[in-house]
Design a protein around this motif. Structure first.
Motif, short mmCIF file in Angstrom:
data_model
loop_
_atom_site.label_atom_id
_atom_site.label_comp_id
_atom_site.label_asym_id
_atom_site.label_seq_id
_atom_site.Cartn_x
_atom_site.Cartn_y
_atom_site.Cartn_z
N ALA A 60 0.83 -1.21 0.00
CA ALA A 60 0.00 0.00 0.00
C ALA A 60 0.86 1.26 0.00
CB ALA A 60 -0.94 -0.01 1.21
N VAL A 61 1.92 1.23 0.80
CA VAL A 61 2.83 2.38 0.87
C VAL A 61 3.50 2.61 -0.48
CG1 VAL A 61 4.99 3.22 1.90
CG2 VAL A 61 3.20 2.25 3.36
N ALA A 62 3.93 1.54 -1.13
CA ALA A 62 4.60 1.67 -2.43
C ALA A 62 3.64 2.18 -3.51
CB ALA A 62 5.18 0.31 -2.85
N PHE A 63 2.43 1.64 -3.54
CA PHE A 63 1.45 2.07 -4.54
C PHE A 63 1.04 3.54 -4.33
CE2 PHE A 63 0.03 -2.45 -5.58
CZ PHE A 63 0.50 -2.39 -6.88
N ALA A 64 0.99 3.96 -3.07
CA ALA A 64 0.53 5.32 -2.77
C ALA A 64 1.45 6.38 -3.35
CB ALA A 64 0.42 5.50 -1.25
N GLU A 65 2.67 6.00 -3.68
CA GLU A 65 3.60 6.95 -4.30
C GLU A 65 3.11 7.37 -5.69
OE1 GLU A 65 7.07 9.29 -4.52
OE2 GLU A 65 6.28 8.16 -2.80
N TYR A 66 2.31 6.50 -6.34
CA TYR A 66 1.91 6.74 -7.73
C TYR A 66 0.40 6.76 -7.95
CZ TYR A 66 6.80 5.44 -8.35
OH TYR A 66 8.17 5.38 -8.26
N PHE A 67 -0.35 6.12 -7.05
CA PHE A 67 -1.79 5.99 -7.27
C PHE A 67 -2.56 6.28 -5.98
CE2 PHE A 67 0.47 2.68 -9.71
CZ PHE A 67 0.17 3.08 -11.02
N PRO A 68 -3.79 6.79 -6.10
CA PRO A 68 -4.65 6.88 -4.91
C PRO A 68 -4.83 5.46 -4.35
CG PRO A 68 -5.59 8.10 -6.75
CD PRO A 68 -4.45 7.30 -7.31
N THR A 69 -4.61 5.30 -3.05
CA THR A 69 -4.60 3.96 -2.47
C THR A 69 -5.31 3.94 -1.12
OG1 THR A 69 -2.46 3.52 -3.53
CG2 THR A 69 -3.12 2.03 -1.75
N VAL A 70 -6.08 2.88 -0.91
CA VAL A 70 -6.73 2.64 0.38
C VAL A 70 -6.18 1.35 0.95
CG1 VAL A 70 -8.90 2.24 1.60
CG2 VAL A 70 -8.84 3.80 -0.38
N GLY A 71 -5.69 1.41 2.19
CA GLY A 71 -5.24 0.22 2.90
C GLY A 71 -6.35 -0.25 3.82
N PHE A 72 -6.93 -1.41 3.52
CA PHE A 72 -8.07 -1.91 4.29
C PHE A 72 -7.67 -3.11 5.14
CE2 PHE A 72 -11.43 -5.14 4.55
CZ PHE A 72 -12.42 -4.43 5.23
N ASP A 73 -8.20 -3.13 6.36
CA ASP A 73 -8.00 -4.28 7.25
C ASP A 73 -9.19 -4.36 8.19
OD1 ASP A 73 -5.18 -5.99 8.07
OD2 ASP A 73 -6.84 -6.04 9.50
N ILE A 74 -9.62 -5.57 8.51
CA ILE A 74 -10.77 -5.73 9.41
C ILE A 74 -10.39 -5.47 10.86
CG2 ILE A 74 -11.97 -7.35 7.90
CD1 ILE A 74 -10.93 -9.62 9.68
N ASN A 75 -9.08 -5.44 11.16
CA ASN A 75 -8.60 -5.19 12.51
C ASN A 75 -8.56 -3.68 12.76
OD1 ASN A 75 -7.09 -4.84 14.88
ND2 ASN A 75 -5.84 -6.65 14.51
N GLN A 76 -9.53 -3.19 13.51
CA GLN A 76 -9.64 -1.75 13.74
C GLN A 76 -8.46 -1.21 14.55
OE1 GLN A 76 -13.51 -0.92 15.40
NE2 GLN A 76 -14.57 -1.41 13.50
N THR A 77 -7.95 -2.04 15.46
CA THR A 77 -6.78 -1.61 16.25
C THR A 77 -5.58 -1.41 15.34
OG1 THR A 77 -7.57 -2.81 18.20
CG2 THR A 77 -5.24 -2.23 18.15
N ARG A 78 -5.39 -2.33 14.42
CA ARG A 78 -4.29 -2.21 13.47
C ARG A 78 -4.44 -0.94 12.62
NH1 ARG A 78 0.87 -3.00 11.78
NH2 ARG A 78 1.03 -3.63 9.60
N ILE A 79 -5.63 -0.65 12.15
CA ILE A 79 -5.87 0.55 11.35
C ILE A 79 -5.57 1.81 12.16
CG2 ILE A 79 -7.67 1.93 10.23
CD1 ILE A 79 -6.63 -0.41 8.55
#
Length: 423
Positions: A21-40
Motif C-alpha cells: 500500500a505504501v509503495a502504490f501510494a507513491e503513484y496511485f490513490p490507495t486505500v489500505g483496508f483491514d478488518i482489525n480496527q486496532t491495526r488501522i
C-alpha cells in the motif's frame, strides 16, 4: 486497460499488504483496508508493529494520499483490488482458505463491472480462478473476463529482511487474460525497481510461488537429516556444512526449526493439490514430516544433555531466549520454538521465555506464552538460545546460568567454547 485513473484498494495490512500500500501510494490513490480496527488505528498514527515500514515512510505515504480504513465502503471508488490476507493450514494441515474467501466476500460489496482483483496470498494452482473467481461470480453475478478480471502476483516478502524488500525483488505477475496480465505488469512496474516477470498463466504463477518455499523446505529437511545422522557419528554437522560449502555449487542451508508464514505452510498447499490430481509427492511430504518433528528432536537432545549432567527436568529452571520464527523480527507466526517451550512445561520445568523483538500480548494471545521482561542472572539450570536475535549474540548469555548450568545453542550463533551443546 492502462494505469491512468487507477485507484487501488489493498486488502490486508500486515507484513505483505502494508509495504504494498505504501509503495502504490507513491503513484496511485490507495486505500489500505483491514478488518482489525486496532491495526488501522495504529497505522493512522504512523505506527507499524511489524517493523516493516518506518514512521517516516508512513507519514510520507499518508501525505501522498494513502488512507487506512476498517470500513469496506471506503474502497467503493477503487477499481483495482489487491488481496494480501494470510492463507494458513488447519489442524489437519489442509489449506484453510477461509481468510481468502472472507476477503473476497468483502470486496464483492464494492466491486464494479470492469474492476480487476489481484491475489498475492499463497494458494494451490487453480485456486485463484476456480475458488476466488467463482465466488466473485456467485456473489455479484459478474462473468470473468467480461465483467471483472483476475490477476495473481505472489508475494515474496521476507519479514525482517531490510535488503530484499518489496521493490527490489523481481515480481511475478499474471492475469486471467492477456490484456489483464499486461495491465498488471504495467501497474507493478511502477513500484518494482527490480522488474517484473510475466507468467504465461495464473496457474503457472501459483505453482511457482508454491515451489519457491517448498524447495527451501526440502533443502532444510536434508540438513536436518544430516544433523541427526552426523550427531550419531559424533561429528559436528555445522563443520561439515562449512567444509562442503567451499565447493562452488554446494547450496549452503543450515539445520534447525522451520516456522514462519511460508516455508512451513506452502508445501501443504502443493501436497493438497497434487493429491487431488492423483499424485502423492513423497519427497515433499517426507521433508515436511522431518521438519515438523524437529521440535521433538531438539527437546530430546536437551533432555539427554540434562540427564548426562545429572540434572532433572522436573522443577528445573529453564530460560528460552527468542520466540519468533526468525532472528531480528517480531513475527511469531508458526514459530516452532513454542512447541519446545510447551513440551518442557509439560515435563514440569519452570520455563521463562524472553524475546527482545516479540510483542508480549501477541505471545499470550496466539501462543499462550507469557514473556519474561528481564531474566535474572545466575538463576537458570538451562539456557536455550532458540533465536539468534542480535541482542543475544552481543550478550554474555552464560550470565543467566547457575554455576553448573548448561547452555544450548540451537542456531550455531555463539562461540563453540561458550556452549555445552549445539545443533
Amino acid at each position: 486497460m492502462n494505469v491512468a485513473g487507477v485507484k487501488i484498494g489493498v486488502i490486508g495490512q500486515g507484513y505483505v499488504g502494508l509495504p504494498l500500500a505504501v509503495a502504490f501510494a507513491e503513484y496511485f490513490p490507495t486505500v489500505g483496508f483491514d478488518i482489525n480496527q486496532t491495526r488501522i488505528a495504529q497505522l493512522q498514527a504512523n505506527e507499524d508493529n511489524t517493523l516493516e515500514v518506518s514512521v517516516e515512510a508512513l507519514i510520507k505515504a499518508q501525505i501522498k494520499g494513502l488512507t487506512f480504513s476498517a470500513d469496506v465502503k471506503d474502497m467503493a471508488d477503487c477499481n483495482c483490488y489487491v488481496v494480501t490476507v494470510p492463507t494458513p493450514v488447519d489442524n489437519n494441515n489442509s489449506p484453510d482458505l477461509s481468510p481468502l474467501k472472507a476477503a473476497t466476500e468483502s470486496l464483492c460489496q464494492v466491486l464494479n463491472k470492469g474492476d480487476v482483483v489481484v491475489y498475492e496470498s499463497t494458494v494451490y494452482p487453480g485456486a485463484t480462478e476456480n475458488i476466488c473467481g467463482q465466488l466473485i461470480s456467485e456473489l455479484t453475478g459478474y462473468e470473468l473476463n467480461k465483467d471483472f478480471f483476475l490477476g495473481y502476483s505472489p508475494e515474496r516478502i521476507n519479514p525482517g529482511d531490510k535488503v530484499h524488500t518489496l521493490t527490489n525483488i523481481i515480481k511475478v505477475v499474471s492475469g486471467s487474460d492477456q490484456a489483464t496480465a499486461q495491465f498488471l505488469q504495467s501497474l507493478y512496474d511502477r513500484i518494482i525497481t527490480a522488474g517484473t516477470h510475466l507468467a504465461p498463466t495464473i496457474q503457472v504463477a501459483e505453482a511457482a510461488k508454491a515451489i519457491e518455499n517448498t524447495q527451501r523446505d526440502v533443502n532444510i529437511a536434508f540438513m536436518n537429516e544430516l544433523l541427526m545422522m552426523f550427531h550419531k557419528m559424533n561429528i559436528d554437522v555445522l563443520d561439515v556444512i562449512d567444509t562442503a560449502a567451499t565447493k562452488w555449487n554446494f547450496l549452503k542451508f543450515t539445520p534447525g526449526l522451520v516456522g514462519g508464514h511460508c516455508i512451513g505452510i506452502d508445501p501443504y498447499y502443493l501436497i493438497h493439490q497434487s493429491q487431488q490430481s492423483g499424485h502423492f509427492p513423497e519427497l515433499i511430504a517426507t521433508a515436511r514430516r522431518i521438519n515438523e518433528d524437529m521440535p521433538n528432536y531438539v527437546t530430546s537432545r536437551i533432555l539427554k544433555l540434562m540427564a548426562m549432567n545429572k540434572k532433572h527436568v522436573v522443577e528445573s529452571k529453564v530460560l528460552v531466549l527468542g520466540l519468533t520464527f526468525k532472528e531480528n523480527c517480531p513475527d511469531l507466526r508458526n514459530t516452532r520454538v513454542a512447541d519446545i517451550v510447551h513440551e518442557l512445561q509439560q515435563l514440569h520445568a519452570h520455563v521463562d521465555v524472553h524475546d527482545a523483538w516479540a510483542d508480549a500480548d501477541d505471545a499470550v494471545t496466539h501462543l499462550n506464552i507469557e514473556l519474561t521482561p528481564k531474566p535474572n542472572t545466575g538463576e537458570y539450570d538451562l539456557v536455550v538460545l532458540a533465536v539468534a536475535h542480535e541482542q543475544y549474540i552481543n550478550d554474555q548469555v552464560r550470565k543467566y546460568l547457575k554455576n553448573d548450568g548448561l547452555l544450548v545453542d540451537l542456531k550455531g550463533a555463539l562461540p563453540r567454547s561458550l556452549v555445552d551443546e549445539r545443533l
